[in-house]
Motif scaffolding. Structure first.
Motif, PDB file in Angstrom:
ATOM      1  N   ALA A  32       0.836  -1.208   0.000  1.00  0.00           N
ATOM      2  CA  ALA A  32       0.000   0.000   0.000  1.00  0.00           C
ATOM      3  C   ALA A  32       0.868   1.255   0.000  1.00  0.00           C
ATOM      4  O   ALA A  32       0.548   2.242  -0.686  1.00  0.00           O
ATOM      5  N   ALA A  33       1.967   1.232   0.744  1.00  0.00           N
ATOM      6  CA  ALA A  33       2.865   2.386   0.761  1.00  0.00           C
ATOM      7  C   ALA A  33       3.491   2.611  -0.614  1.00  0.00           C
ATOM      8  O   ALA A  33       3.638   3.751  -1.072  1.00  0.00           O
ATOM      9  N   GLU A  34       3.874   1.523  -1.310  1.00  0.00           N
ATOM     10  CA  GLU A  34       4.448   1.654  -2.650  1.00  0.00           C
ATOM     11  C   GLU A  34       3.440   2.232  -3.633  1.00  0.00           C
ATOM     12  O   GLU A  34       3.789   3.043  -4.500  1.00  0.00           O
ATOM     13  N   VAL A  35       2.182   1.835  -3.495  1.00  0.00           N
ATOM     14  CA  VAL A  35       1.143   2.377  -4.383  1.00  0.00           C
ATOM     15  C   VAL A  35       0.951   3.863  -4.130  1.00  0.00           C
ATOM     16  O   VAL A  35       0.833   4.675  -5.061  1.00  0.00           O
ATOM     17  N   ARG A  36       0.946   4.259  -2.855  1.00  0.00           N
ATOM     18  CA  ARG A  36       0.766   5.682  -2.528  1.00  0.00           C
ATOM     19  C   ARG A  36       1.942   6.522  -3.015  1.00  0.00           C
ATOM     20  O   ARG A  36       1.772   7.679  -3.420  1.00  0.00           O
ATOM     21  N   LEU A  37       3.151   5.942  -2.996  1.00  0.00           N
ATOM     22  CA  LEU A  37       4.323   6.673  -3.476  1.00  0.00           C
ATOM     23  C   LEU A  37       4.408   6.717  -4.993  1.00  0.00           C
ATOM     24  O   LEU A  37       5.219   7.465  -5.541  1.00  0.00           O
ATOM     25  N   GLY A  38       3.613   5.900  -5.668  1.00  0.00           N
ATOM     26  CA  GLY A  38       3.655   5.872  -7.120  1.00  0.00           C
ATOM     27  C   GLY A  38       4.739   4.991  -7.690  1.00  0.00           C
ATOM     28  O   GLY A  38       4.986   5.008  -8.900  1.00  0.00           O
ATOM     29  N   SER A  39       5.417   4.193  -6.853  1.00  0.00           N
ATOM     30  CA  SER A  39       6.462   3.307  -7.338  1.00  0.00           C
ATOM     31  C   SER A  39       5.939   1.955  -7.765  1.00  0.00           C
ATOM     32  O   SER A  39       6.703   1.110  -8.242  1.00  0.00           O
ATOM     33  N   ARG A  40       4.644   1.747  -7.603  1.00  0.00           N
ATOM     34  CA  ARG A  40       4.046   0.471  -7.965  1.00  0.00           C
ATOM     35  C   ARG A  40       2.581   0.673  -8.289  1.00  0.00           C
ATOM     36  O   ARG A  40       1.929   1.547  -7.705  1.00  0.00           O
ATOM     37  N   SER A  41       2.056  -0.125  -9.212  1.00  0.00           N
ATOM     38  CA  SER A  41       0.656  -0.001  -9.600  1.00  0.00           C
ATOM     39  C   SER A  41      -0.208  -0.971  -8.806  1.00  0.00           C
ATOM     40  O   SER A  41       0.276  -1.984  -8.289  1.00  0.00           O
ATOM     41  N   ILE A  42      -1.486  -0.651  -8.739  1.00  0.00           N
ATOM     42  CA  ILE A  42      -2.421  -1.550  -8.073  1.00  0.00           C
ATOM     43  C   ILE A  42      -2.494  -2.876  -8.824  1.00  0.00           C
ATOM     44  O   ILE A  42      -2.605  -3.955  -8.223  1.00  0.00           O
ATOM     45  N   SER A  43      -2.402  -2.813 -10.156  1.00  0.00           N
ATOM     46  CA  SER A  43      -2.490  -4.041 -10.958  1.00  0.00           C
ATOM     47  C   SER A  43      -1.358  -5.005 -10.625  1.00  0.00           C
ATOM     48  O   SER A  43      -1.556  -6.228 -10.558  1.00  0.00           O
ATOM     49  N   SER A  44      -0.147  -4.488 -10.422  1.00  0.00           N
ATOM     50  CA  SER A  44       0.973  -5.372 -10.100  1.00  0.00           C
ATOM     51  C   SER A  44       0.775  -6.039  -8.747  1.00  0.00           C
ATOM     52  O   SER A  44       1.140  -7.195  -8.560  1.00  0.00           O
ATOM     53  N   VAL A  45       0.194  -5.305  -7.790  1.00  0.00           N
ATOM     54  CA  VAL A  45      -0.091  -5.895  -6.481  1.00  0.00           C
ATOM     55  C   VAL A  45      -1.107  -7.024  -6.622  1.00  0.00           C
ATOM     56  O   VAL A  45      -0.970  -8.095  -6.022  1.00  0.00           O
ATOM     57  N   ILE A  46      -2.130  -6.803  -7.451  1.00  0.00           N
ATOM     58  CA  ILE A  46      -3.167  -7.833  -7.645  1.00  0.00           C
ATOM     59  C   ILE A  46      -2.587  -9.048  -8.359  1.00  0.00           C
ATOM     60  O   ILE A  46      -2.870 -10.189  -7.998  1.00  0.00           O
ATOM     61  N   ARG A  47      -1.749  -8.815  -9.379  1.00  0.00           N
ATOM     62  CA  ARG A  47      -1.150  -9.942 -10.092  1.00  0.00           C
ATOM     63  C   ARG A  47      -0.241 -10.763  -9.181  1.00  0.00           C
ATOM     64  O   ARG A  47      -0.139 -11.988  -9.322  1.00  0.00           O
ATOM     65  N   GLU A  48       0.432 -10.106  -8.249  1.00  0.00           N
ATOM     66  CA  GLU A  48       1.297 -10.829  -7.311  1.00  0.00           C
ATOM     67  C   GLU A  48       0.498 -11.765  -6.421  1.00  0.00           C
ATOM     68  O   GLU A  48       1.019 -12.772  -5.944  1.00  0.00           O
ATOM     69  N   SER A  49      -0.759 -11.454  -6.214  1.00  0.00           N
ATOM     70  CA  SER A  49      -1.621 -12.326  -5.419  1.00  0.00           C
ATOM     71  C   SER A  49      -2.227 -13.455  -6.244  1.00  0.00           C
ATOM     72  O   SER A  49      -2.952 -14.292  -5.706  1.00  0.00           O
ATOM     73  N   GLY A  50      -1.938 -13.471  -7.557  1.00  0.00           N
ATOM     74  CA  GLY A  50      -2.447 -14.533  -8.415  1.00  0.00           C
ATOM     75  C   GLY A  50      -3.786 -14.232  -9.050  1.00  0.00           C
ATOM     76  O   GLY A  50      -4.394 -15.130  -9.651  1.00  0.00           O
ATOM     77  N   ARG A  51      -4.260 -13.004  -8.980  1.00  0.00           N
ATOM     78  CA  ARG A  51      -5.545 -12.622  -9.558  1.00  0.00           C
ATOM     79  C   ARG A  51      -5.351 -11.791 -10.811  1.00  0.00           C
ATOM     80  O   ARG A  51      -4.294 -11.201 -11.032  1.00  0.00           O
ATOM     81  N   ASP A  52      -6.420 -11.720 -11.604  1.00  0.00           N
ATOM     82  CA  ASP A  52      -6.449 -10.874 -12.790  1.00  0.00           C
ATOM     83  C   ASP A  52      -6.966  -9.494 -12.379  1.00  0.00           C
ATOM     84  O   ASP A  52      -8.081  -9.389 -11.846  1.00  0.00           O
ATOM     85  N   PRO A  53      -6.198  -8.418 -12.605  1.00  0.00           N
ATOM     86  CA  PRO A  53      -6.661  -7.085 -12.188  1.00  0.00           C
ATOM     87  C   PRO A  53      -8.018  -6.710 -12.766  1.00  0.00           C
ATOM     88  O   PRO A  53      -8.850  -6.111 -12.062  1.00  0.00           O
ATOM     89  N   GLN A  54      -8.270  -7.055 -14.024  1.00  0.00           N
ATOM     90  CA  GLN A  54      -9.556  -6.708 -14.631  1.00  0.00           C
ATOM     91  C   GLN A  54     -10.709  -7.403 -13.912  1.00  0.00           C
ATOM     92  O   GLN A  54     -11.764  -6.797 -13.685  1.00  0.00           O
ATOM     93  N   GLU A  55     -10.512  -8.659 -13.530  1.00  0.00           N
ATOM     94  CA  GLU A  55     -11.553  -9.366 -12.794  1.00  0.00           C
ATOM     95  C   GLU A  55     -11.792  -8.713 -11.435  1.00  0.00           C
ATOM     96  O   GLU A  55     -12.941  -8.569 -10.995  1.00  0.00           O
ATOM     97  N   VAL A  56     -10.707  -8.326 -10.754  1.00  0.00           N
ATOM     98  CA  VAL A  56     -10.850  -7.708  -9.431  1.00  0.00           C
ATOM     99  C   VAL A  56     -11.583  -6.373  -9.552  1.00  0.00           C
ATOM    100  O   VAL A  56     -12.487  -6.071  -8.751  1.00  0.00           O
ATOM    101  N   PHE A  57     -11.228  -5.553 -10.551  1.00  0.00           N
ATOM    102  CA  PHE A  57     -11.885  -4.259 -10.719  1.00  0.00           C
ATOM    103  C   PHE A  57     -13.375  -4.439 -11.010  1.00  0.00           C
ATOM    104  O   PHE A  57     -14.219  -3.693 -10.474  1.00  0.00           O
TER     105      PHE A  57
END
Length: 515
Positions: free
Chosen positions: A448-473
């Motif tokens: 969450a801190a990386e997302v707030r700093l802009g160094s990481r996207s929400i999609s990459s966090v979701i993919r790391e959990s094994g989910r499809d970002p489009q499905e989660v959204f």
């Protein structure tokens, strides 16, 4: 004036062993003997120094290694656990999933086409569609391929088309790699320049042209015989042959636990001996001895040992003159566990897994140490996932996509997706299994801190959990819509999404002055 050698001629004069000073030579020899000691053989050392090409090495060693790997897999708990770890971590409960990422001309994701591709892929992946026997799902095919590769060093899949492929016109056939004879070789080139090595036909540049499998199916259109043995010649474009290439020029795979088999085989033998010794030590028996001149005589040629079985609480009669000398084995003792642990550490290093996971030994492990070992192991699993994607999933998808498009089985909002943009439809992402921690709060906070700093996207966090970002959204949007339609106040919805109630509205300027 007598002739004398100059300094120059002396420097190039022939070596005279009787008069020359040999100390520099001996010193140089001693210096060289201490360098690269792996190149020196000592008296009792059986370390081989014969250089073999990849073809020679695999032709000589691969059948033996595969046979021993299969034997250990069927009898050794640690090898079986390793194969299970490979299957669980590389494939997982849901398999390696496809995520279509086809875009429209303006760059936005084409949600309708992507959904059509994913729905058709999901339907084809069910038992009865994707595999010729009709028993396996696509996830089960993935599991068998990775298990076969880990145990035998390679997997082989044949692409089948038409009526024999089932209801969707395309299916996979899993083939035992041992049907591809490692001894089948033809060193002579034919008119096209092709040659056969280890059952595979290559062109003169080493590209596979065909695979020659042993077969008894005389009705196969590719069937032929050599010296009474039947073979089928299958074109290479119909075969997916996956193995981890570790040597330049390598044509066949080796079992992944090859370097650990020797150690584990002897560990099993030692455990068997320790068990037998422990059983003998736990067996308490008694013996009846006769006084001198009493008791039965032992017949000539009779062995007392053949008449005594080591059974608990058993009593045996000894013939006259025989004495029993007590034997009380105490092994295994304290060093047994230390030895087993050291052996398993070496085996786990050769397999690329942590000792704690292979042996199931979590005694005395701290959170930080096991976390470090797990991180390294998970990198290994993700590397193998990428290998499966490149060797199996991508070739299967390319062949599947052509057949589905030509047969009109991919629909987008009820309309058939055409094959005029085949290259665009190949834009997909493969999602493998991902893992969570026992205490994931720190990782979630860091993400969450990386997302707030802009160094990481929400999609990459979701993919790391094994989910499809489009499905989660889409799920989040559907949840918000459902909660609003159910009459849940916006403040409560905000609390659900942010973990805190919304901030109170700022007062109007006039209200602030009045206050």
């Amino acid at each position: 004036m007598p002739w004398r050698r100059s300094a120059e001629t002396a420097a190039i004069a022939p070596y005279d062993k009787g008069t020359a000073d040999t100390r520099p030579v001996r010193k140089l020899a001693r210096s060289l003997s201490t360098m690269f000691k792996a190149s020196v053989n000592h008296g009792n050392d059986n370390w081989t120094g014969t250089l073999l090409s990849p073809d020679q090495f695999i032709t000589l060693r691969q059948p033996i290694l595969v046979a021993r790997s299969r034997e250990q897999w069927s009898n050794n708990d640690y090898v079986r656990n390793y194969i299970r770890k490979v299957r669980q971590n590389v494939i997982g409960a849901n398999g390696i999933k496809l995520q279509a990422k086809v875009k429209k001309p303006r760059g936005q994701l084409d949600a309708d086409v992507n959904k059509g591709i994913e729905d058709a892929w999901c339907e084809w992946g069910k038992p009865g569609n994707c595999e010729v026997t009709g028993r396996l799902s696509l996830r089960a095919v993935q599991e068998l391929c990775i298990e076969t590769a880990a145990r035998d060093g390679e997997f082989i899949v044949r692409k089948v088309y038409g009526v024999d492929a089932g209801p969707m016109g395309f299916a996979l056939q899993l083939i035992d790699p041992q049907r591809l004879s490692i001894r089948y070789e033809n060193y002579g080139y034919d008119r096209s320049g092709n040659f056969i090595r280890q059952g595979i036909e290559f062109n003169r540049f080493g590209k596979p042209i065909a695979y020659h499998f042993s077969s008894t199916d005389e009705y196969d259109s590719f069937y032929y015989t050599i010296n009474g043995k039947g073979f089928v010649r299958v074109p290479a474009e119909d075969i997916i042959h996956g193995f981890r290439q570790e040597m330049v020029g390598q044509r066949r795979g080796l079992p992944w636990a090859s370097t650990s088999l020797f150690r584990l085989h002897h560990l099993t033998g030692m455990e068997d001996a320790a068990v037998q010794n422990a059983r003998a030590g736990a067996t308490k028996m008694g013996f009846f001895e006769w006084d001198d001149g009493m008791g039965p005589d032992m017949e000539e040629g009779e062995s007392i040992a053949d008449t005594i079985d080591a059974e608990p609480l058993s009593f045996h009669e000894l013939p006259a003159g025989a004495k029993f000398k007590e034997w009380n084995p105490t092994y295994p003792s304290g060093e047994f566990a230390v030895f087993v642990k050291q052996m398993l550490r070496g085996a786990s290093a050769g397999m690329g897994v942590s000792y704690n996971n292979l042996a199931g030994d979590l005694e005395g492990v701290s959170y930080s140490s096991i976390r470090q070992g797990t991180l390294d192991e998970r990198d290994h699993w993700m590397e193998l996932q990428q290998w499966v994607i490149e060797q199996l999933m991508s070739p299967v998808y390319d062949a599947w996509l052509r057949i589905m498009l030509l047969s009109g089985q991919i629909k987008a909002k009820g309309r058939t997706v055409t094959a005029d943009k085949l290259s665009d439809l190949k834009t997909v992402v493969w999602q493998g299994r991902r893992w969570t921690w026992v205490d994931p709060r720190a990782d979630v906070d860091a993400a969450a801190a990386e997302v707030r700093l802009g160094s990481r996207s929400i999609s990459s966090v979701i993919r790391e959990s094994g989910r499809d970002p489009q499905e989660v959204f889409l799920e989040i949007a559907e949840d918000l819509k459902a909660m609003a339609e159910a009459g849940i106040p916006d403040d409560i919805i905000h609390l659900f999404m942010n973990g805190e109630p919304p901030a109170p509205p700022k007062p109007e300027p006039d209200e602030a002055k009045a206050a």
